[in-house]
Design a protein around this motif. Structure first.
Motif, short mmCIF file in Angstrom:
data_model
loop_
_atom_site.label_atom_id
_atom_site.label_comp_id
_atom_site.label_asym_id
_atom_site.label_seq_id
_atom_site.Cartn_x
_atom_site.Cartn_y
_atom_site.Cartn_z
N GLN A 17 -38.41 49.82 19.46
CA GLN A 17 -37.41 49.42 18.47
C GLN A 17 -36.54 50.57 17.99
O GLN A 17 -35.45 50.35 17.46
N THR A 21 -32.53 50.77 16.30
CA THR A 21 -32.53 51.09 14.87
C THR A 21 -31.66 52.32 14.61
O THR A 21 -30.86 52.34 13.66
N LYS A 45 -31.94 44.66 7.33
CA LYS A 45 -31.60 43.89 8.53
C LYS A 45 -32.65 43.95 9.64
O LYS A 45 -32.61 43.16 10.56
N HIS A 46 -33.56 44.89 9.55
CA HIS A 46 -34.51 45.12 10.63
C HIS A 46 -35.52 43.98 10.73
O HIS A 46 -36.00 43.47 9.73
N PRO A 47 -35.87 43.58 11.97
CA PRO A 47 -36.90 42.53 12.13
C PRO A 47 -38.28 43.04 11.69
O PRO A 47 -38.53 44.25 11.66
N LEU A 48 -39.13 42.11 11.34
CA LEU A 48 -40.49 42.48 10.91
C LEU A 48 -41.21 43.22 12.03
O LEU A 48 -41.01 42.95 13.21
N LYS A 52 -40.20 48.59 10.79
CA LYS A 52 -39.68 48.19 9.49
C LYS A 52 -40.64 48.63 8.39
O LYS A 52 -40.22 49.11 7.34
#
Length: 83
Positions: A17, A21, A45-48, A52
């Protein structure tokens, strides 16, 4: 799954990720946001996932340090801090 396997899985997830990011963070800063505002936007805005979690931890710790520093400026004697 033992602890080492969990740690490696977490590290791999973060590594996968991280490029996207960092791109989002770079774009946000280039668009005119200061670093902390850009970081806040990335965290929102970052996915779980583990990245994050780490970004939120960084952001919270940075905010706590900032609050403590502002208190020391207001009360330098209490903080044993010279201005």
């Amino acid at each position: 799954m033992n602890l080492n396997e969990k740690a490696k899985k977490r590290q791999k997830s973060i590594a996968l990720q991280l490029p996207n990011t960092l791109d989002l963070l770079t774009i946000s800063v280039e668009a005119g946001l200061d670093f902390m505002s850009a970081m806040r936007r990335v965290v929102e805005k970052h996915p779980l996932g583990p990245l994050k979690d780490e970004l939120e931890r960084f952001f919270k710790q940075t905010e706590l340090v900032g609050h403590a520093a502002r208190r020391c400026v207001k009360w330098p004697i209490v903080c044993n801090f010279r201005i």
